[in-house]
Design a protein around this motif. Structure first.
Motif, PDB file in Angstrom:
ATOM      1  N   ASP A 155       0.737  -1.413  -0.113  1.00  0.00           N
ATOM      2  CA  ASP A 155      -0.129   0.067   0.000  1.00  0.00           C
ATOM      3  C   ASP A 155       0.845   1.049  -0.075  1.00  0.00           C
ATOM      4  O   ASP A 155       0.286   2.319   0.244  1.00  0.00           O
ATOM      5  CB  ASP A 155      -0.956   0.237   1.319  1.00  0.00           C
ATOM      6  N   HIS A 156       1.990   1.193  -0.318  1.00  0.00           N
ATOM      7  CA  HIS A 156       3.171   2.387  -0.437  1.00  0.00           C
ATOM      8  C   HIS A 156       3.192   2.962  -1.709  1.00  0.00           C
ATOM      9  O   HIS A 156       2.455   2.065  -2.871  1.00  0.00           O
ATOM     10  CB  HIS A 156       4.554   1.831   0.079  1.00  0.00           C
ATOM     11  N   TYR A 157       3.258   4.063  -1.815  1.00  0.00           N
ATOM     12  CA  TYR A 157       3.328   4.812  -3.135  1.00  0.00           C
ATOM     13  C   TYR A 157       4.829   4.819  -3.604  1.00  0.00           C
ATOM     14  O   TYR A 157       5.857   4.570  -2.806  1.00  0.00           O
ATOM     15  CB  TYR A 157       2.733   6.313  -3.066  1.00  0.00           C
ATOM     16  N   PRO A 158       5.132   4.725  -4.935  1.00  0.00           N
ATOM     17  CA  PRO A 158       6.353   4.914  -5.461  1.00  0.00           C
ATOM     18  C   PRO A 158       7.627   5.887  -4.820  1.00  0.00           C
ATOM     19  O   PRO A 158       8.513   5.690  -4.555  1.00  0.00           O
ATOM     20  CB  PRO A 158       6.270   5.344  -6.874  1.00  0.00           C
ATOM     21  N   ALA A 159       6.917   7.215  -4.395  1.00  0.00           N
ATOM     22  CA  ALA A 159       7.665   8.163  -3.637  1.00  0.00           C
ATOM     23  C   ALA A 159       8.074   7.719  -2.236  1.00  0.00           C
ATOM     24  O   ALA A 159       9.183   8.215  -1.605  1.00  0.00           O
ATOM     25  CB  ALA A 159       6.932   9.598  -3.461  1.00  0.00           C
ATOM     26  N   GLN A 160       7.650   6.826  -1.784  1.00  0.00           N
ATOM     27  CA  GLN A 160       7.913   6.285  -0.271  1.00  0.00           C
ATOM     28  C   GLN A 160       8.877   5.039  -0.451  1.00  0.00           C
ATOM     29  O   GLN A 160       9.444   4.570   0.445  1.00  0.00           O
ATOM     30  CB  GLN A 160       6.561   5.932   0.355  1.00  0.00           C
ATOM     31  N   LEU A 161       9.389   4.614  -1.613  1.00  0.00           N
ATOM     32  CA  LEU A 161      10.168   3.559  -1.836  1.00  0.00           C
ATOM     33  C   LEU A 161      11.785   4.028  -2.129  1.00  0.00           C
ATOM     34  O   LEU A 161      11.830   4.829  -2.849  1.00  0.00           O
ATOM     35  CB  LEU A 161       9.634   2.453  -3.088  1.00  0.00           C
ATOM     36  N   SER A 162      12.700   3.030  -1.761  1.00  0.00           N
ATOM     37  CA  SER A 162      13.937   3.252  -2.451  1.00  0.00           C
ATOM     38  C   SER A 162      14.022   2.999  -3.881  1.00  0.00           C
ATOM     39  O   SER A 162      13.075   2.481  -4.534  1.00  0.00           O
ATOM     40  CB  SER A 162      15.001   2.572  -1.746  1.00  0.00           C
ATOM     41  N   GLY A 163      15.199   3.374  -4.557  1.00  0.00           N
ATOM     42  CA  GLY A 163      15.286   2.951  -5.983  1.00  0.00           C
ATOM     43  C   GLY A 163      15.394   1.628  -6.202  1.00  0.00           C
ATOM     44  O   GLY A 163      14.711   1.041  -7.198  1.00  0.00           O
ATOM     45  N   GLY A 164      16.043   0.757  -5.388  1.00  0.00           N
ATOM     46  CA  GLY A 164      15.893  -0.564  -5.378  1.00  0.00           C
ATOM     47  C   GLY A 164      14.710  -1.168  -5.597  1.00  0.00           C
ATOM     48  O   GLY A 164      14.115  -2.079  -6.165  1.00  0.00           O
ATOM     49  N   MET A 165      13.789  -1.018  -4.518  1.00  0.00           N
ATOM     50  CA  MET A 165      12.391  -1.251  -4.252  1.00  0.00           C
ATOM     51  C   MET A 165      11.539  -0.863  -5.355  1.00  0.00           C
ATOM     52  O   MET A 165      10.826  -1.704  -5.768  1.00  0.00           O
ATOM     53  CB  MET A 165      11.836  -0.700  -2.990  1.00  0.00           C
ATOM     54  N   LYS A 166      12.011   0.295  -6.038  1.00  0.00           N
ATOM     55  CA  LYS A 166      10.939   0.590  -7.235  1.00  0.00           C
ATOM     56  C   LYS A 166      11.424  -0.276  -8.395  1.00  0.00           C
ATOM     57  O   LYS A 166      10.337  -0.533  -9.254  1.00  0.00           O
ATOM     58  CB  LYS A 166      11.080   2.066  -7.558  1.00  0.00           C
ATOM     59  N   GLN A 167      12.277  -0.644  -8.509  1.00  0.00           N
ATOM     60  CA  GLN A 167      12.767  -1.365  -9.666  1.00  0.00           C
ATOM     61  C   GLN A 167      12.240  -2.867  -9.551  1.00  0.00           C
ATOM     62  O   GLN A 167      11.717  -3.518 -10.467  1.00  0.00           O
ATOM     63  CB  GLN A 167      14.272  -1.462  -9.941  1.00  0.00           C
ATOM     64  N   ARG A 168      12.066  -3.385  -7.985  1.00  0.00           N
ATOM     65  CA  ARG A 168      11.583  -4.478  -7.988  1.00  0.00           C
ATOM     66  C   ARG A 168       9.948  -4.544  -8.172  1.00  0.00           C
ATOM     67  O   ARG A 168       9.340  -5.451  -8.567  1.00  0.00           O
ATOM     68  CB  ARG A 168      11.836  -5.060  -6.366  1.00  0.00           C
ATOM     69  N   VAL A 169       9.387  -3.372  -7.974  1.00  0.00           N
ATOM     70  CA  VAL A 169       8.008  -3.238  -8.277  1.00  0.00           C
ATOM     71  C   VAL A 169       7.823  -3.416  -9.821  1.00  0.00           C
ATOM     72  O   VAL A 169       6.860  -4.078 -10.478  1.00  0.00           O
ATOM     73  CB  VAL A 169       7.224  -1.944  -7.783  1.00  0.00           C
ATOM     74  N   ALA A 170       8.680  -2.523 -10.704  1.00  0.00           N
ATOM     75  CA  ALA A 170       8.776  -2.680 -12.062  1.00  0.00           C
ATOM     76  C   ALA A 170       8.930  -4.037 -12.589  1.00  0.00           C
ATOM     77  O   ALA A 170       8.242  -4.281 -13.555  1.00  0.00           O
ATOM     78  CB  ALA A 170       9.871  -1.745 -12.548  1.00  0.00           C
ATOM     79  N   ILE A 171       9.735  -4.910 -11.811  1.00  0.00           N
ATOM     80  CA  ILE A 171       9.839  -6.141 -12.298  1.00  0.00           C
ATOM     81  C   ILE A 171       8.859  -7.093 -11.896  1.00  0.00           C
ATOM     82  O   ILE A 171       8.286  -7.901 -12.863  1.00  0.00           O
ATOM     83  CB  ILE A 171      11.239  -6.828 -11.738  1.00  0.00           C
ATOM     84  N   ALA A 172       8.124  -6.848 -10.965  1.00  0.00           N
ATOM     85  CA  ALA A 172       6.877  -7.697 -10.634  1.00  0.00           C
ATOM     86  C   ALA A 172       5.757  -7.146 -11.558  1.00  0.00           C
ATOM     87  O   ALA A 172       5.157  -8.157 -12.076  1.00  0.00           O
ATOM     88  CB  ALA A 172       6.350  -7.236  -9.165  1.00  0.00           C
ATOM     89  N   ARG A 173       5.590  -5.997 -11.995  1.00  0.00           N
ATOM     90  CA  ARG A 173       4.771  -5.461 -12.922  1.00  0.00           C
ATOM     91  C   ARG A 173       4.837  -6.250 -14.293  1.00  0.00           C
ATOM     92  O   ARG A 173       3.808  -6.593 -15.161  1.00  0.00           O
ATOM     93  CB  ARG A 173       4.614  -4.033 -12.932  1.00  0.00           C
TER      94      ARG A 173
END
Length: 297
Positions: A155-173
């Motif tokens: 339930d976090h938004y991208p602005a609340q994530l680190s760079g590595g976490m954002k990229q993991r979301v991109a991979i999951a998507r």
């Protein structure tokens, strides 16, 4: 100091050699046939890629590397269908690729997440576009989010994530639609060294647990050797195939293997292909901006 005698990068143990024999017996998932790309300009045509041909096998990790200007990103955009080739064709499961499709997931260097959507909603987006109900999309998205280790951040938004976490979301998507091929264009290039190393480990773990072929663009020699079954090395101006290298480093990989003789020999060989004159020092013109008489050396 003891000098380490590196073996030839081609010196493979029986186990590694057997792995490549098994790899080449698998189904060919994606094939590039004589791909060329020409960009017209006011000064004349520029050939970015010329006669690129290779095959990627089921569940293979194939990296593409080369000097600046060799057309790596142009190539992966053609493979994804985001750009058309001037000559040649791309085949996916034997069928021509002429536009983007759900059977090819794409991860860019930029995170390309929707900032107004939560982690869960970002991963659900492609599933809902594909026609799945909100309930089904949510259930599947949560599975992929758990696979990339972000279940506590749904339930976090991208602005609340680190760079590595954002990229993991991109991979999951990208994986949520269960593509046949995951195309990655320098996905860790903007990350710091420690985060990059963790992301490489995460990607290796995900790849081992998913039936997917990965084609990975990078400019980092260590990354290419560490992640890949094979490395496609390109020349520049125009981009052409210089060599396809089978990485003689046993799987599964670990960070300790960065110091293995096979790893170092493979890295040295790729370096010699990309920078054949690397031992020649580039001499800059001397422009003195100081009157200090004592030299640094």
């Amino acid at each position: 100091m003891q000098t380490i005698q590196l073996p030839s990068y081609k010196e493979q143990s029986p186990t590694v050699a057997d792995r490549f024999n098994r790899l080449k017996q698998r189904q060919v998932i994606l094939e590039a046939e004589n791909i060329s790309k020409i960009f017209p300009t006011e000064q004349g045509d520029i050939t970015a890629l010329a006669d690129i041909s290779f095959k990627a096998y089921r569940r293979e990790f194939l990296s593409v590397i080369g000097p600046s200007g060799c057309g790596k990103s142009t190539l992966i955009r053609i493979l994804s269908g985001l750009e058309s080739a001037s000559e040649g064709q791309v085949l996916l499961d034997g069928k021509p690729v002429d536009q983007p499709g759900p059977e090819r997931g794409m991860v860019f260097q930029g995170y390309t997440l929707f900032p107004w959507l939560t982690v869960k909603k970002n991963v659900m987006f492609g599933l809902e576009v594909a026609g799945k109900s909100q309930t089904q999309a949510r259930a599947e998205a949560l599975q992929w989010i758990e696979m990339v280790g972000l279940e506590e951040f749904v339930d976090h938004y991208p602005a609340q994530l680190s760079g590595g976490m954002k990229q993991r979301v991109a991979i999951a998507r990208a994986l949520a639609n269960q593509p046949r091929v995951l195309l990655m264009d320098e996905p860790f290039g903007a990350l710091d060294a420690q985060t990059r190393a963790r992301m490489q480990s995460y990607l290796m773990q995900i790849w081992r647990n998913v039936d997917i072929t990965i084609i990975f663009i990078t400019h980092d020699l260590d990354e290419a050797v560490y992640l890949s079954d094979r490395v496609l090395v390109l020349n520049a101006n125009p981009g052409t195939v210089q060599e396809m290298i089978e990485v003689p480093v046993a799987q599964p990989r670990s960070p300790k293997q960065h110091l293995n003789p096979e790893f170092l020999a493979t890295k040295e060989h790729i370096e010699s292909l990309i920078h054949p004159n690397r031992d020649e020092e580039d001499v800059l013109p001397i422009i003195r901006l100081t009157n200090i008489k004592d030299d640094i050396l």
